[in-house]
Structures are given as C-alpha cells and as structure tokens.
Design a protein around this motif. Structure first.
Motif, PDB file in Angstrom:
ATOM      1  N   ALA A   1     -22.463  29.500  -0.133  1.00  0.00           N
ATOM      2  CA  ALA A   1     -21.543  29.279   0.979  1.00  0.00           C
ATOM      3  C   ALA A   1     -20.122  29.598   0.539  1.00  0.00           C
ATOM      4  O   ALA A   1     -19.740  29.355  -0.592  1.00  0.00           O
ATOM      5  CB  ALA A   1     -21.629  27.835   1.458  1.00  0.00           C
ATOM      6  N   GLY A   2     -19.336  30.145   1.449  1.00  0.00           N
ATOM      7  CA  GLY A   2     -17.947  30.440   1.141  1.00  0.00           C
ATOM      8  C   GLY A   2     -17.282  31.108   2.303  1.00  0.00           C
ATOM      9  O   GLY A   2     -17.896  31.904   3.013  1.00  0.00           O
ATOM     10  N   SER A   3     -16.024  30.822   2.541  1.00  0.00           N
ATOM     11  CA  SER A   3     -15.355  31.345   3.727  1.00  0.00           C
ATOM     12  C   SER A   3     -15.244  32.855   3.708  1.00  0.00           C
ATOM     13  O   SER A   3     -15.243  33.501   4.749  1.00  0.00           O
ATOM     14  CB  SER A   3     -13.957  30.723   3.862  1.00  0.00           C
ATOM     15  N   ALA A   4     -15.175  33.472   2.496  1.00  0.00           N
ATOM     16  CA  ALA A   4     -15.021  34.926   2.439  1.00  0.00           C
ATOM     17  C   ALA A   4     -16.232  35.644   3.014  1.00  0.00           C
ATOM     18  O   ALA A   4     -16.104  36.688   3.640  1.00  0.00           O
ATOM     19  CB  ALA A   4     -14.783  35.367   0.995  1.00  0.00           C
ATOM     20  N   GLY A   5     -17.423  35.067   2.807  1.00  0.00           N
ATOM     21  CA  GLY A   5     -18.628  35.714   3.322  1.00  0.00           C
ATOM     22  C   GLY A   5     -19.245  34.979   4.482  1.00  0.00           C
ATOM     23  O   GLY A   5     -20.367  35.282   4.886  1.00  0.00           O
ATOM     24  N   ASP A   6     -18.520  33.981   4.982  1.00  0.00           N
ATOM     25  CA  ASP A   6     -19.081  33.123   6.022  1.00  0.00           C
ATOM     26  C   ASP A   6     -18.711  33.650   7.391  1.00  0.00           C
ATOM     27  O   ASP A   6     -17.535  33.630   7.765  1.00  0.00           O
ATOM     28  CB  ASP A   6     -18.557  31.703   5.836  1.00  0.00           C
ATOM     29  N   PRO A   7     -19.684  34.127   8.179  1.00  0.00           N
ATOM     30  CA  PRO A   7     -19.355  34.618   9.517  1.00  0.00           C
ATOM     31  C   PRO A   7     -18.902  33.508  10.444  1.00  0.00           C
ATOM     32  O   PRO A   7     -18.413  33.763  11.542  1.00  0.00           O
ATOM     33  CB  PRO A   7     -20.684  35.230  10.008  1.00  0.00           C
ATOM     34  N   ASN A   8     -19.021  32.257   9.995  1.00  0.00           N
ATOM     35  CA  ASN A   8     -18.609  31.127  10.810  1.00  0.00           C
ATOM     36  C   ASN A   8     -17.102  30.902  10.749  1.00  0.00           C
ATOM     37  O   ASN A   8     -16.581  30.003  11.392  1.00  0.00           O
ATOM     38  CB  ASN A   8     -19.338  29.861  10.348  1.00  0.00           C
ATOM     39  N   GLY A   9     -16.406  31.714   9.957  1.00  0.00           N
ATOM     40  CA  GLY A   9     -14.954  31.600   9.927  1.00  0.00           C
ATOM     41  C   GLY A   9     -14.462  30.666   8.844  1.00  0.00           C
ATOM     42  O   GLY A   9     -15.113  30.449   7.826  1.00  0.00           O
ATOM     43  N   SER A  10     -13.337  30.075   9.058  1.00  0.00           N
ATOM     44  CA  SER A  10     -12.658  29.277   8.048  1.00  0.00           C
ATOM     45  C   SER A  10     -13.480  28.066   7.645  1.00  0.00           C
ATOM     46  O   SER A  10     -14.109  27.404   8.462  1.00  0.00           O
ATOM     47  CB  SER A  10     -11.298  28.816   8.586  1.00  0.00           C
ATOM     48  N   SER A  11     -13.436  27.748   6.348  1.00  0.00           N
ATOM     49  CA  SER A  11     -14.136  26.566   5.856  1.00  0.00           C
ATOM     50  C   SER A  11     -13.504  25.292   6.382  1.00  0.00           C
ATOM     51  O   SER A  11     -14.068  24.208   6.248  1.00  0.00           O
ATOM     52  CB  SER A  11     -14.124  26.566   4.326  1.00  0.00           C
ATOM     53  N   ALA A  12     -12.312  25.398   6.960  1.00  0.00           N
ATOM     54  CA  ALA A  12     -11.647  24.225   7.512  1.00  0.00           C
ATOM     55  C   ALA A  12     -12.075  23.939   8.949  1.00  0.00           C
ATOM     56  O   ALA A  12     -11.580  23.000   9.559  1.00  0.00           O
ATOM     57  CB  ALA A  12     -10.137  24.418   7.455  1.00  0.00           C
ATOM     58  N   ALA A  13     -12.978  24.775   9.487  1.00  0.00           N
ATOM     59  CA  ALA A  13     -13.425  24.558  10.865  1.00  0.00           C
ATOM     60  C   ALA A  13     -14.142  23.214  10.976  1.00  0.00           C
ATOM     61  O   ALA A  13     -14.647  22.669  10.002  1.00  0.00           O
ATOM     62  CB  ALA A  13     -14.376  25.682  11.287  1.00  0.00           C
ATOM     63  N   GLN A  14     -14.156  22.652  12.179  1.00  0.00           N
ATOM     64  CA  GLN A  14     -14.760  21.344  12.400  1.00  0.00           C
ATOM     65  C   GLN A  14     -16.229  21.355  11.976  1.00  0.00           C
ATOM     66  O   GLN A  14     -16.984  22.253  12.333  1.00  0.00           O
ATOM     67  CB  GLN A  14     -14.645  20.983  13.880  1.00  0.00           C
ATOM     68  N   ASN A  15     -16.643  20.345  11.211  1.00  0.00           N
ATOM     69  CA  ASN A  15     -17.988  20.355  10.655  1.00  0.00           C
ATOM     70  C   ASN A  15     -18.937  19.408  11.389  1.00  0.00           C
ATOM     71  O   ASN A  15     -19.961  19.002  10.841  1.00  0.00           O
ATOM     72  CB  ASN A  15     -17.955  20.026   9.159  1.00  0.00           C
ATOM     73  N   TYR A  16     -18.606  19.034  12.613  1.00  0.00           N
ATOM     74  CA  TYR A  16     -19.521  18.237  13.420  1.00  0.00           C
ATOM     75  C   TYR A  16     -19.307  18.582  14.894  1.00  0.00           C
ATOM     76  O   TYR A  16     -18.268  19.119  15.291  1.00  0.00           O
ATOM     77  CB  TYR A  16     -19.292  16.737  13.196  1.00  0.00           C
ATOM     78  N   ALA A  17     -20.305  18.269  15.694  1.00  0.00           N
ATOM     79  CA  ALA A  17     -20.209  18.487  17.137  1.00  0.00           C
ATOM     80  C   ALA A  17     -19.906  17.151  17.802  1.00  0.00           C
ATOM     81  O   ALA A  17     -20.657  16.183  17.617  1.00  0.00           O
ATOM     82  CB  ALA A  17     -21.517  19.050  17.673  1.00  0.00           C
ATOM     83  N   PRO A  18     -18.828  17.070  18.553  1.00  0.00           N
ATOM     84  CA  PRO A  18     -18.514  15.798  19.226  1.00  0.00           C
ATOM     85  C   PRO A  18     -19.562  15.475  20.288  1.00  0.00           C
ATOM     86  O   PRO A  18     -20.113  16.364  20.926  1.00  0.00           O
ATOM     87  CB  PRO A  18     -17.143  16.055  19.851  1.00  0.00           C
ATOM     88  N   VAL A  19     -19.850  14.190  20.447  1.00  0.00           N
ATOM     89  CA  VAL A  19     -20.840  13.732  21.413  1.00  0.00           C
ATOM     90  C   VAL A  19     -20.141  13.422  22.728  1.00  0.00           C
ATOM     91  O   VAL A  19     -19.116  12.734  22.756  1.00  0.00           O
ATOM     92  CB  VAL A  19     -21.578  12.475  20.895  1.00  0.00           C
ATOM     93  N   ASP A  20     -20.695  13.950  23.810  1.00  0.00           N
ATOM     94  CA  ASP A  20     -20.155  13.673  25.136  1.00  0.00           C
ATOM     95  C   ASP A  20     -20.976  12.547  25.755  1.00  0.00           C
ATOM     96  O   ASP A  20     -22.187  12.683  25.963  1.00  0.00           O
ATOM     97  CB  ASP A  20     -20.255  14.936  26.003  1.00  0.00           C
ATOM     98  N   ALA A  21     -20.332  11.433  26.033  1.00  0.00           N
ATOM     99  CA  ALA A  21     -21.049  10.264  26.555  1.00  0.00           C
ATOM    100  C   ALA A  21     -21.706  10.559  27.899  1.00  0.00           C
ATOM    101  O   ALA A  21     -22.676   9.896  28.286  1.00  0.00           O
ATOM    102  CB  ALA A  21     -20.097   9.082  26.692  1.00  0.00           C
ATOM    103  N   ARG A  22     -21.214  11.535  28.621  1.00  0.00           N
ATOM    104  CA  ARG A  22     -21.813  11.872  29.919  1.00  0.00           C
ATOM    105  C   ARG A  22     -23.063  12.729  29.779  1.00  0.00           C
ATOM    106  O   ARG A  22     -23.746  13.001  30.754  1.00  0.00           O
ATOM    107  CB  ARG A  22     -20.782  12.613  30.781  1.00  0.00           C
ATOM    108  N   GLY A  23     -23.373  13.166  28.579  1.00  0.00           N
ATOM    109  CA  GLY A  23     -24.532  14.025  28.384  1.00  0.00           C
ATOM    110  C   GLY A  23     -24.216  15.468  28.691  1.00  0.00           C
ATOM    111  O   GLY A  23     -23.085  15.828  29.033  1.00  0.00           O
TER     112      GLY A  23
END
Length: 493
Positions: free
Chosen positions: A377-399
């Motif tokens: 893993a590493g930001s240079a080869g990571d198509p997901n972009g910056s390693s500082a990107a959010q590392n969790y998905a927020p939960v929406d209480a409304r579903g």
C-alpha cells in the motif's frame, strides 16, 4: 551514436559501485554480510516467482480495444455500449487450464479466454473459456475436479484413472468432455479459437428491465485446430507455440479480431424454455441453441499491443468475474456464484492484498473506498488517492433505502427452502452431448472417439470404462459403440 548506459543502482536508488565482485575479507576470504547489494540481489532473486495459478497457470496476454458496432441499449445501460463507434481499452489473457506454468501450449485442454474492459465505471472482467459449457454445474465440486486434472499425490504423474473416474461418476461433464476430445480440444494457438463467457449473466436497461445473456466472441481469423500428431510434435519442438504466434502476429501488425455477440433470453422465455426442454438456463453444462436464441451482434474486439513486461502485465494480471459495471449483472448459475468469491480470493493470496494497484489491474477511472494499508500500500501507487483520505464511511441514521441489487437491478425472486439440492436424478446430461456428437462430420467423429479411446487406455478399471461408455451410449449409441470397439481393439485406429 551509442547511448550512455543507465547508472546501475540498488532498488533504493543507491549507486552500485561493483556488480561483479562481492565484498570479501581479503581476496580469498569469506563474504561479508555488509555487502548489501549482494544480499538484496540474492534476496530478490529468491522471491522473483509469485505462486502460479492453481488453474490457468500458463498464459499469454495482450492489450487492445473494443469497438461498439451495434446498439444494444434496449438491453443495458452500461456506458461502454452507449454509442456505436465507442471504444474501450481492453486487456485479454489466454491460457491453458490444467497444466503447470512450464507445460506445452498444445496440450488437450480447455483454453481460458479472459477479457478486461477498462470502462469509465470501472473494470468489467468477462472471464470465460473457448468452450460454451463446462464440466460441472456446482462450484462445490470444483476443487475435486481440478485435483483429478493435476498430479497424483503419490506418483506425481497425471492419472487417467483419476480423470475418468471423476467424469464417469459425473455425467454432467459429458457435454464438455465431448468438446474437449473433439478437434477443438487442441486449438492452433489463441488467435484461431472462439471465446465464450460460458455462464449465464444478465443485462439491465435504463428502465430496470433485466434479460439473461450469454456472451460469444467469434474469431475473425477462422477456426484452426491441431491434429493430435501435430499437437504432440509441437509440444516437443515448440511448447510455447501459442505464445509465440500471438506475440509475433501483434508485433508484425497482424492484429487479431473477434466479433462479439450476445444471446438474450427474457425471464418469461427462461421459464417456458425450461418447461419445454427440461434444461435449466443457468446450468453451465448446457448451451442455449442458436435456433431458440439467435446471436445478436454487439461489437469487435481487437488486440493491437503486446505487453512490455510479461511478469508485471500478464503474470500479475488479476481478473475476476465479480468485476462488473452498472448495466451488467450476474445470475443464479451455481458455478458463477462460486467463482464470484473464488477468483478474488485467489488473487489476494497469489498477488497480494493491493493487487488492484498494479497498472494492469488498476481501473482507468477515479477510485474511492475505505480499504487501507496491507502489503504494497502507498499513496504513490494507490488509485484511491491521498493516504490522508477519510478511512471510514459515515453512517446515515436514516438509512440508504436500498432497492434490489443496485444500479437498477431489482433482484431475483426466490422460491423454496434454503437447503442442499441434488439435481442429478432429474437432470438431462445426455441430449446436448449427443447433439454435439451428431453435429460433427464423420471424420471428426472418428477422431473424437479415437482421442477418447487413447486417453482411456491408461485406465485399468473395467468398472470405470464401462460406466463412461454407458454415458457415451446414452448420448448416442454410435458414440458409445465406437469408443467401446476401439478400446477392445487396444486403442485408437
């Protein structure tokens, strides 16, 4: 004018002073552990080989383009089919199935035909074979089947007894066995064979309507197969025949092409067809006859660029039938359902946790997810972009108000209890195999039965032989009689 050679460095970029002589304690003394260049060179050499694929170990690959030639938007809203003339970058990996990485290209074996489409909605992998059917219909049998095609754990030799014992106890394999021992079991390279998605897949249009579909790729180069004696000769003189032929043709500008078609079956047609024929439309051991479901043209696949580095671009290519894009979907095909898990799991083990970061596997569109870390893993080869990107998905209480499978696919209606169902007592495993036998010209029937007799000569068990001949006879009496006669005569004529 000669070019100045590039400066040799370690993998960390440190200049190498001497690539010919190890550091020793005196001219005749032992080698010092501090010679990091030597240590790194030997360590990397020891790790140059990743585990070979359990199946499809030996293969060839090339890049190309897929061009839409016909409008199928009535069936799918997938963007790669959105306009006639639209082109999508592709990568194709061909392979033999049962042999090891060093085996011959000309062995009697199905051929893998796996196509990756780098679409704007992500990678779509159509991972199929050069045959429209397969040996088994349920993935739970796959490890056992493949073990019979590999080496006997005691002798370390291929075993005709293992193969024919399995096939004789699994009459569902008869259709594919017939194809395998026909002339098409030894194609003349990869350019002169057809490809098939094999499984039943689905398409979903903009209105959320779904149809079932099978994919066909018909070679524009024409079908060419090898006679058994030619296949055996090439296995000794040029075991890399298919690799050499494909690479050489593309390098010479003779780009191979395939016409891409679909067969379409509506949900209503699926019910009535099964009631009329007794064939499950999701059974991988069966085909959809063209007279019932004609082929519909879609586009042209062309291969026009060879890989620069075989290991990086072919050996590490990691395709999976689970990779689909909006507008495409799966089906209740039991073998397909198993493969959706198995392929990606195999790539995680074989190539690594972040195998999607490698250039051949990397999507050509933006990627955003919460997967993090792991090997390589590493930001240079990571198509997901910056390693500082959010590392969790927020939960929406409304579903999220989910609907069906997503992307407009409403999902499948289900019926019956969750259980293990054995269809062997009610499945017709013989009619389509017999149809294939009767479709072959007389000379091809002769070669088919000779090939089978030759392959069964190494089976000492009369029980296995008689059981298998019984399957051939149920498919067509002439089929069984020819194999039985040639076995009784001591092999093929």
């Amino acid at each position: 004018m000669s070019q100045t050679p590039s400066r040799l460095t370690t993998a960390s970029g440190i200049p190498v002073v001497d690539n010919q002589n190890s550091i020793t304690a005196g001219p005749r003394g032992p080698v010092l552990l501090q010679d990091f260049h030597l240590i790194e060179k030997l360590q990397h050499f020891n790790r140059e080989r990743i585990p070979e694929r359990v199946v499809h170990a030996k293969g060839s690959g090339a890049y190309g383009t897929f061009t839409v030639t016909h409008d199928i938007s009535r069936y799918t809203h997938a963007k790669l089919f959105s306009a006639i003339g639209k082109q999508t970058e592709t990568f194709v990996r061909f392979s033999t199935v049962g042999g090891e990485k060093g085996s011959a290209d000309t062995e009697r074996d199905p051929r893998g035909f796996a196509v990756r489409f780098y679409t704007e909605d992500g990678n779509w992998d159509l991972v199929g074979n050069n045959t429209p059917m397969f040996f088994i219909k349920d993935a739970i049998k796959f490890p056992d089947f493949v073990h019979t095609q590999k080496r006997d754990p005691q002798t370390n030799l291929k075993s005709a007894t293992m193969m024919w014992d399995f096939w004789s106890r699994a009459p569902e394999s008869l259709h594919q066995v017939t194809m395998l021992f026909s002339d098409r079991g030894t194609p003349d390279g990869y350019r002169h064979m057809d490809g098939f998605g094999s499984h039943t897949f689905s398409l979903v249009n903009a209105g959320g309507e779904r149809v079932w579909v099978k994919w066909h790729l018909k070679t524009q180069q024409g079908i060419k197969n090898l006679l058994p004696e030619d296949a055996a000769r090439l296995a000794g003189s040029d075991p890399d025949h298919a690799q050499r032929d494909l690479f050489g043709a593309i390098a010479a500008g003779d780009f191979p092409k395939w016409n891409v078609f679909i067969q379409v079956m509506t949900e209503a047609e699926a019910a009535t067809w099964e009631a009329r024929t007794g064939w499950n439309p999701f059974d991988l051991t069966k085909v959809w006859p063209h007279k019932d479901f004609p082929r519909i043209p879609v586009g042209v696949l062309e291969l026009n660029r060879n890989p620069v580095n075989y290991h990086a671009e072919v050996e590490q290519a990691a395709l999976s039938p689970a990779n689909i894009v909006p507008g495409l979907g799966f089906s209740p095909d039991k073998m397909l359902q198993g493969r959706l898990f198995a392929y990606h799991d195999a790539q995680l083990y074989r190539v690594g946790t972040n195998h999607q970061h490698l250039p051949v596997n990397r999507p050509r569109c933006p990627v955003h997810h919460q997967q993090r870390d792991g090997s390589m893993a590493g930001s240079a080869g990571d198509p997901n972009g910056s390693s500082a990107a959010q590392n969790y998905a927020p939960v929406d209480a409304r579903g999220s108000a989910p609907q069906g499978f997503g992307h407009g696919d409403a999902g499948w209606p289900l019926d019956g209890a969750a259980a293990r169902y054995d269809e062997r007592g009610e499945s017709d495993d013989f009619t389509q195999a017999g149809n294939l036998f009767r479709l072959l010209p007389a000379d091809e029937q002769e070669r088919l039965t000779s090939n089978i007799a030759n392959a069964m000569r190494g089976v000492p068990s009369d029980e296995i032989r008689l059981r298998q001949i019984g399957h051939f006879t149920k498919a067509d009496p002439a089929y069984g009689a020819a194999v039985a006669r040639k076995l009784a005569e001591g092999g093929a004529r």
